[in-house]
Design an enzyme around this catalytic site. Structure first.
Site, mmCIF file in Angstrom:
data_model
loop_
_atom_site.group_PDB
_atom_site.id
_atom_site.type_symbol
_atom_site.label_atom_id
_atom_site.label_comp_id
_atom_site.label_asym_id
_atom_site.label_seq_id
_atom_site.Cartn_x
_atom_site.Cartn_y
_atom_site.Cartn_z
ATOM 1 N N ASP A 26 -17.213 -0.933 3.081
ATOM 2 C CA ASP A 26 -18.385 -1.703 3.567
ATOM 3 C C ASP A 26 -19.753 -1.079 3.275
ATOM 4 O O ASP A 26 -20.659 -1.119 4.129
ATOM 5 C CB ASP A 26 -18.256 -1.960 5.080
ATOM 6 C CG ASP A 26 -17.006 -2.748 5.443
ATOM 7 O OD1 ASP A 26 -16.233 -3.107 4.544
ATOM 8 O OD2 ASP A 26 -16.792 -2.989 6.642
ATOM 9 N N GLU A 74 -17.248 -6.336 4.482
ATOM 10 C CA GLU A 74 -17.047 -7.197 5.649
ATOM 11 C C GLU A 74 -17.763 -8.508 5.369
ATOM 12 O O GLU A 74 -18.905 -8.513 4.876
ATOM 13 C CB GLU A 74 -17.621 -6.509 6.899
ATOM 14 C CG GLU A 74 -17.250 -7.218 8.189
ATOM 15 C CD GLU A 74 -17.594 -6.383 9.428
ATOM 16 O OE1 GLU A 74 -17.731 -5.154 9.328
ATOM 17 O OE2 GLU A 74 -17.721 -7.004 10.498
ATOM 18 N N LYS A 131 -13.192 -8.733 3.795
ATOM 19 C CA LYS A 131 -12.371 -8.677 5.010
ATOM 20 C C LYS A 131 -13.140 -9.261 6.202
ATOM 21 O O LYS A 131 -14.306 -8.937 6.400
ATOM 22 C CB LYS A 131 -11.954 -7.232 5.302
ATOM 23 C CG LYS A 131 -13.114 -6.273 5.533
ATOM 24 C CD LYS A 131 -12.583 -4.867 5.695
ATOM 25 C CE LYS A 131 -13.623 -3.859 6.085
ATOM 26 N NZ LYS A 131 -14.399 -4.136 7.283
ATOM 27 N N LYS A 134 -12.512 -5.681 11.216
ATOM 28 C CA LYS A 134 -12.957 -4.295 11.080
ATOM 29 C C LYS A 134 -11.969 -3.526 10.212
ATOM 30 O O LYS A 134 -12.350 -2.763 9.343
ATOM 31 C CB LYS A 134 -13.144 -3.680 12.462
ATOM 32 C CG LYS A 134 -14.282 -4.405 13.209
ATOM 33 C CD LYS A 134 -14.360 -4.064 14.659
ATOM 34 C CE LYS A 134 -15.559 -4.776 15.297
ATOM 35 N NZ LYS A 134 -15.344 -6.242 15.469
ATOM 36 N N VAL A 159 -18.855 3.075 5.742
ATOM 37 C CA VAL A 159 -19.493 2.886 7.050
ATOM 38 C C VAL A 159 -18.811 1.743 7.815
ATOM 39 O O VAL A 159 -18.232 0.865 7.195
ATOM 40 C CB VAL A 159 -20.992 2.560 6.867
ATOM 41 C CG1 VAL A 159 -21.700 3.725 6.224
ATOM 42 C CG2 VAL A 159 -21.240 1.283 6.067
ATOM 43 N N THR A 160 -18.951 1.786 9.139
ATOM 44 C CA THR A 160 -19.400 2.906 9.921
ATOM 45 C C THR A 160 -18.166 3.708 10.353
ATOM 46 O O THR A 160 -17.081 3.149 10.503
ATOM 47 C CB THR A 160 -20.180 2.455 11.181
ATOM 48 O OG1 THR A 160 -19.332 1.639 12.001
ATOM 49 C CG2 THR A 160 -21.428 1.682 10.819
ATOM 50 N N CYS A 164 -15.387 0.335 11.171
ATOM 51 C CA CYS A 164 -14.479 -0.132 10.117
ATOM 52 C C CYS A 164 -13.713 0.997 9.424
ATOM 53 O O CYS A 164 -12.577 0.797 8.983
ATOM 54 C CB CYS A 164 -15.255 -0.979 9.122
ATOM 55 S SG CYS A 164 -15.812 -2.522 9.891
ATOM 56 N N GLN A 204 -4.702 16.826 17.737
ATOM 57 C CA GLN A 204 -3.242 16.806 17.930
ATOM 58 C C GLN A 204 -2.512 16.985 16.606
ATOM 59 O O GLN A 204 -1.547 16.290 16.299
ATOM 60 C CB GLN A 204 -2.813 15.496 18.611
ATOM 61 C CG GLN A 204 -3.520 15.272 19.953
ATOM 62 C CD GLN A 204 -3.225 13.906 20.528
ATOM 63 O OE1 GLN A 204 -2.171 13.685 21.121
ATOM 64 N NE2 GLN A 204 -4.159 12.974 20.347
#
Ligand code: C5J
Length: 228
Positions: A26, A74, A131, A134, A159-160, A164, A204
């Site tokens: 994007d 987007e 798309k 997001k 971005v961002t 997304c 993790q």
């Protein structure tokens, strides 16, 4: 098997260029230039403009290495049938999705503002995925395209970071792709959100993937691949 190894956090990203794609999310005028959707939401677009040269260098490095390059944008149908009220009615923007601004109708496919910024235009033959959501896998052919190209590893920029990029990276991880985020080639309107997103991705033991600077990727690409 010729494997490149990026000194990423929290684990090394080991990849073969022929099975790896760069996904640039994007990098559109609507998010990066004044008068677009991002600014209509009250954001300062200069933070996003600042990463354009780094994304350009990343594109150059991945193209030189012969990797598959995919760009996303987007955007919605002109009748907005794919833009639900749950998306269009959020916030109090100056202009909503579909309304006309200085770069045409905001986030509508084919309008000037929905285009990728001129510095990062796709080369002929590179895929561009429009798309409505997001995540870049939602309601697109991305999954099928990656399968057809035998892609197993993805490198992310754009971005961002927390919207997304993160959504797509999580979608990709759930689908079994090994994911690397290039942290200086992604940006948010909110610096704390960018930092928090990177922290969440690599927490993790790398629950979504790993993260590295562009310099670490280019170093890995310039080194002799490891024969595994
Ligand atoms: C947003 C995006 N932020 N590309 N879109 O609405 O991250």
């Amino acid at each position: 098997m010729s494997v490149h190894v990026v000194a990423a956090r929290p684990f090394a990203f080991r990849f073969e260029t022929r099975h790896t794609a760069l996904i640039v999310i994007d990098m559109q005028r609507d998010f990066i230039e004044a008068g677009g959707f991002g600014e209509s939401l009250g954001n300062d677009v200069s933070r996003l403009q600042a990463i354009v040269p780094t994304v350009k260098s990343l594109l150059f490095a991945c193209r030189e290495a012969g990797m598959l390059v995919i760009h996303t944008r987007e955007g919605h149908r002109s009748d907005l049938a794919d833009c639900p009220p749950a998306k269009r009615d959020r916030g109090s923007p100056k202009l909503r999705i579909g309304e006309a601004g200085p770069m045409g109708r905001l986030l509508v496919v084919g309008e000037p503002g929905q285009a990728i910024v001129p510095e990062l235009l796709p080369l002929p033959g590179e895929m561009v995925i429009d798309k409505p959501g997001k995540g870049a896998f939602y309601a697109t052919a991305l999954g099928a395209i990656l399968k057809a190209h035998a892609i197993t590893h993805l490198i992310f920029a754009g971005v961002t970071t927390e919207v997304c990029v993160q959504t797509t990276m999580r979608e990709a991880n759930d689908r079994g792709f090994e994911c690397l985020l290039i942290e200086d080639a992604t940006e948010s309107y909110f610096p704390d959100f960018k930092a928090a997103t990177i922290a969440m991705i690599i927490a993790q033991g790398g629950i979504v993937g790993s993260s590295a600077a562009l310099s670490e990727l280019t170093l890995a690409l310039s080194a002799e691949p490891v024969v595994a």
